[in-house]
Enzyme design. Structure first.
Site, PDB file in Angstrom:
ATOM      1  N   GLU A 229      52.909  23.826  20.700  1.00  0.00           N
ATOM      2  CA  GLU A 229      51.922  24.914  20.815  1.00  0.00           C
ATOM      3  C   GLU A 229      52.663  26.181  20.440  1.00  0.00           C
ATOM      4  O   GLU A 229      53.509  26.662  21.195  1.00  0.00           O
ATOM      5  CB  GLU A 229      51.382  25.007  22.250  1.00  0.00           C
ATOM      6  CG  GLU A 229      50.620  23.778  22.722  1.00  0.00           C
ATOM      7  CD  GLU A 229      49.229  23.662  22.120  1.00  0.00           C
ATOM      8  OE1 GLU A 229      48.857  24.472  21.251  1.00  0.00           O
ATOM      9  OE2 GLU A 229      48.506  22.730  22.518  1.00  0.00           O
ATOM     10  N   CYS A 263      49.359  33.879  22.990  1.00  0.00           N
ATOM     11  CA  CYS A 263      49.330  33.203  21.690  1.00  0.00           C
ATOM     12  C   CYS A 263      47.951  33.273  21.054  1.00  0.00           C
ATOM     13  O   CYS A 263      47.820  33.218  19.839  1.00  0.00           O
ATOM     14  CB  CYS A 263      49.754  31.749  21.867  1.00  0.00           C
ATOM     15  SG  CYS A 263      48.786  30.895  23.099  1.00  0.00           S
ATOM     16  N   GLU A 356      52.968  37.925  13.974  1.00  0.00           N
ATOM     17  CA  GLU A 356      52.594  37.890  15.396  1.00  0.00           C
ATOM     18  C   GLU A 356      53.405  38.971  16.119  1.00  0.00           C
ATOM     19  O   GLU A 356      54.639  38.926  16.118  1.00  0.00           O
ATOM     20  CB  GLU A 356      52.920  36.521  15.996  1.00  0.00           C
ATOM     21  CG  GLU A 356      52.494  36.423  17.449  1.00  0.00           C
ATOM     22  CD  GLU A 356      52.827  35.078  18.081  1.00  0.00           C
ATOM     23  OE1 GLU A 356      53.938  34.565  17.862  1.00  0.00           O
ATOM     24  OE2 GLU A 356      51.963  34.556  18.802  1.00  0.00           O
TER      25      GLU A 356
HETATM   26  P1  TAP Z   1      60.606  30.875  22.470  1.00  0.00           P
HETATM   27  O1  TAP Z   1      61.711  31.827  22.296  1.00  0.00           O
HETATM   28  O2  TAP Z   1      60.321  29.939  21.370  1.00  0.00           O
HETATM   29  O3  TAP Z   1      60.922  30.111  23.835  1.00  0.00           O
HETATM   30  C1  TAP Z   1      60.047  29.160  24.399  1.00  0.00           C
HETATM   31  C2  TAP Z   1      60.823  28.224  25.292  1.00  0.00           C
HETATM   32  O4  TAP Z   1      61.760  27.486  24.503  1.00  0.00           O
HETATM   33  C3  TAP Z   1      61.672  28.930  26.353  1.00  0.00           C
HETATM   34  O5  TAP Z   1      61.679  28.141  27.538  1.00  0.00           O
HETATM   35  C4  TAP Z   1      63.039  28.955  25.697  1.00  0.00           C
HETATM   36  O6  TAP Z   1      64.108  29.081  26.624  1.00  0.00           O
HETATM   37  C5  TAP Z   1      63.066  27.598  25.042  1.00  0.00           C
HETATM   38  N1  TAP Z   1      64.048  27.469  23.960  1.00  0.00           N
HETATM   39  C6  TAP Z   1      64.619  28.434  23.221  1.00  0.00           C
HETATM   40  N2  TAP Z   1      65.497  27.889  22.333  1.00  0.00           N
HETATM   41  C7  TAP Z   1      65.466  26.561  22.516  1.00  0.00           C
HETATM   42  C8  TAP Z   1      66.141  25.451  21.911  1.00  0.00           C
HETATM   43  N3  TAP Z   1      67.000  25.625  20.910  1.00  0.00           N
HETATM   44  N4  TAP Z   1      65.862  24.222  22.350  1.00  0.00           N
HETATM   45  C9  TAP Z   1      64.967  24.008  23.337  1.00  0.00           C
HETATM   46  N5  TAP Z   1      64.330  25.010  23.963  1.00  0.00           N
HETATM   47  C10 TAP Z   1      64.545  26.284  23.551  1.00  0.00           C
HETATM   48  O7  TAP Z   1      59.230  31.594  22.729  1.00  0.00           O
HETATM   49  P2  TAP Z   1      58.903  32.774  23.713  1.00  0.00           P
HETATM   50  O8  TAP Z   1      59.414  34.045  23.132  1.00  0.00           O
HETATM   51  O9  TAP Z   1      59.357  32.415  25.086  1.00  0.00           O
HETATM   52  O10 TAP Z   1      57.322  32.747  23.735  1.00  0.00           O
HETATM   53  C11 TAP Z   1      56.569  33.467  22.834  1.00  0.00           C
HETATM   54  C12 TAP Z   1      56.029  32.571  21.727  1.00  0.00           C
HETATM   55  O11 TAP Z   1      55.360  31.468  22.299  1.00  0.00           O
HETATM   56  C13 TAP Z   1      55.001  33.263  20.853  1.00  0.00           C
HETATM   57  O12 TAP Z   1      55.224  32.925  19.515  1.00  0.00           O
HETATM   58  C14 TAP Z   1      53.694  32.658  21.305  1.00  0.00           C
HETATM   59  O13 TAP Z   1      52.647  32.659  20.375  1.00  0.00           O
HETATM   60  C15 TAP Z   1      54.099  31.288  21.672  1.00  0.00           C
HETATM   61  N6  TAP Z   1      53.143  30.733  22.612  1.00  0.00           N
HETATM   62  C16 TAP Z   1      52.288  29.789  22.154  1.00  0.00           C
HETATM   63  C17 TAP Z   1      51.342  29.274  23.026  1.00  0.00           C
HETATM   64  C18 TAP Z   1      50.404  28.227  22.560  1.00  0.00           C
HETATM   65  S1  TAP Z   1      49.610  27.417  23.697  1.00  0.00           S
HETATM   66  N7  TAP Z   1      50.236  27.971  21.290  1.00  0.00           N
HETATM   67  C19 TAP Z   1      51.258  29.730  24.330  1.00  0.00           C
HETATM   68  C20 TAP Z   1      52.158  30.693  24.744  1.00  0.00           C
HETATM   69  C21 TAP Z   1      53.105  31.191  23.867  1.00  0.00           C
HETATM   70  P3  TAP Z   1      64.703  30.534  26.982  1.00  0.00           P
HETATM   71  O14 TAP Z   1      63.715  31.161  27.866  1.00  0.00           O
HETATM   72  O15 TAP Z   1      65.970  30.275  27.642  1.00  0.00           O
HETATM   73  O16 TAP Z   1      64.860  31.272  25.668  1.00  0.00           O
END
Ligand code: TAP
Length: 453
Positions: A229, A263, A356
């Site tokens: 997602e 998102c 985004e």
């Molecule tokens: P990310 O930086 O991608 O982080 C998401 C999760 O992945 C966090 O728990 C992060 O841990 C972990 N992560 C980071 N690097 C990783 C790796 N190499 N291997 C495994 N896990 C890893 O995203 P964010 O900034 O937290 O969230 C914002 C993004 O999420 C936006 O693009 C948004 O659109 C998207 N989002 C999408 C949805 C749906 S349902 N489509 C819903 C909500 C958000 P850390 O916290 O330690 O970095």
């Protein structure tokens, strides 16, 4: 032992120090989850359902506590955080009905009969982002558990507190030890280990498209099941024949909800050119009217951004000289505040229009007709959400079918419901969460032929 200090985004004060889980501890948790899964899959469907209902009841009894924790740890307005905690309860209750309805099929074949079973996958790894720590945890956790899997969840490093508490509530409800484990820590350590660990049979990742791409490559090494997602840049399309007052009054909430850290944010408003001026007249008071402030106050609608670094990222989309049409307010003083901001007119090549932003910044652009509205909406690598405002039902259907996106609403700004499938087209992700079929992606179908002669 390293740790992370959770900061209250509204005050910049420390809230709690949370130890980081190491890669070795992650391996130990996965081993516990493997052992627990043998027992969990053997729990009868009725008892598994009862335990999930008990888990939902525990969450229900702690809604105010969970909401207060999210308000302090993530800056969510308490009204929104209360809804989010309620969503965890509701999603658990919804999927508590699933174990007793996980029926297979009997397929007519020559020489005997063939029956199918939905078998659990084993251990499921959930990787959760910081923007909606509670609902997104529940969307993967509840169907995974209902299907007989055990779950190892990694909350975002910045927002682990409510997930940790939900893990405790699962134990209080009587879920056996090891069935749900919450491992706070770094994505590059805990998340990466869940992706790399051969005993984790599925990853449910919600987060950025960039990290999702790396996770997909990691899962490919094991042919690991995966739900992604990812990001979005959704359009809110307003036709001249729409209820303009309603479209304008709700547009701020379609993009500034959770300070735009959503998102599904409809961060591109597309308006039919003939009503653009009127729409902007209506939008301005709606934007200025968004109540931005203390997340602990019951009537606050928008809180701060998650961190100083994220505020820098968001403000980078509104450089000096940017075409700010109008803005709402934001408090002075401590806290990672950013006001609701409307950019117009913007070029369709502007970064604010194409990328985004994940903050309270929206662009408004005109379109001439239905064909151009669909073309503009689809001119994005993403396809997660969107809204269509029109009084013409035929147009609503044509445009909804034409827009390449997973979740649309017509004459409404909300399209996420746990009763209905949720997920993205294109680079917004793979697979569907929620809805009645969510267990399909947490089970393998097994068919067994039984000879009758
Ligand atoms: P990310 O930086 O991608 O982080 C998401 C999760 O992945 C966090 O728990 C992060 O841990 C972990 N992560 C980071 N690097 C990783 C790796 N190499 N291997 C495994 N896990 C890893 O995203 P964010 O900034 O937290 O969230 C914002 C993004 O999420 C936006 O693009 C948004 O659109 C998207 N989002 C999408 C949805 C749906 S349902 N489509 C819903 C909500 C958000 P850390 O916290 O330690 O970095």
């Amino acid at each position: 032992m390293t740790q992370y200090t959770v900061i209250n985004p509204a005050t910049e004060q420390p809230v709690a120090a949370v130890p980081h889980t190491t890669a070795e501890e992650t391996d130990a948790a996965v081993a516990r989850a493997v052992r627990a899964q043998e027992r969990w899959r053997a729990v009868s469907p009725a008892d598994r359902a009862r335990l999930l209902r008990a888990f939902a009841a525990q969450v229900d009894g702690h809604i105010a506590e969970l909401a207060a924790l999210e308000t302090r740890g993530s800056g969510h307005p308490v009204g929104a955080a209360t809804w989010e905690a309620g969503q965890v309860r509701d999603v658990l209750e919804y999927y508590a009905a699933a174990p007793e309805r996980l029926t297979g099929r009997q397929i007519p074949v020559a020489g005997g009969l063939d029956v199918t079973f939905h078998e659990p996958l084993g251990v499921v790894g959930l990787i959760v982002p910081w923007n909606f720590p509670m609902p997104i945890l529940s969307w993967g956790m509840a169907p995974a558990l209902a299907a007989g899997n055990t779950v190892v969840a990694k909350p975002a490093e910045m927002t682990p507190l409510t997930a940790i508490r939900i893990g405790e509530l699962a134990l209080a409800a009587g879920l056996p030890d090891g069935v749900l484990q919450v491992l706070p820590g770094k994505g590059s350590v805990v998340g990466q280990r869940l992706v790399d660990h051969p005993a984790v049979r599925k990853i449910v990742f919600t987060g950025s498209t960039e990290v999702g791409r790396q996770i997909m490559a990691g899962c490919a090494r094991h042919i690991k099941r995966l739900t992604l997602e990812l990001g979005g840049k959704s359009a809110n399309i307003v036709f001249a024949d729409a209820d303009l007052e309603k479209a304008a009054a709700t547009a701020p909430y379609a993009v500034f909800d959770n300070a735009g850290q959503d998102c599904c944010a409809r961060s591109r408003i597309l308006v039919q050119a003939s009503v653009l001026d009127r729409f902007m007249e209506l939008l301005e008071p709606a934007v200025r009217g968004v109540r931005v402030g203390d997340p602990a106050a019951a009537d606050t609608e928008m809180g701060p951004l998650i961190s100083a670094a994220h505020r820098d990222h968001v403000s980078g989309y509104v450089p000096a000289g940017a075409p700010v049409a109008f803005r709402g307010s934001a408090p002075d003083g401590p806290g990672f505040w950013y006001p609701p901001t409307v950019l117009a007119p913007v070029s369709t090549a502007d970064r604010a229009y194409t990328e985004e932003i994940f903050g309270p910044v929206v662009t408004v652009s005109p379109f001439a007709d239905e064909a151009e509205a669909i073309a503009l909406a689809n001119d994005s690598p993403y396809g997660l959400s969107g809204s269509i405002w029109t009084g013409n039902i035929g147009r609503a259907i044509r445009v909804a079918r034409g827009v390449e996106t997973g979740n649309l609403s017509v004459n409404s700004h909300s399209s996420v419901r746990y009763w209905t499938p949720f997920g993205g087209f294109k680079q917004s992700g793979l697979g569907r969460e929620l809805g009645p079929d969510a267990l399909d992606s947490f089970t393998e179908t097994k068919n067994i032929f039984i000879a009758a002669d």
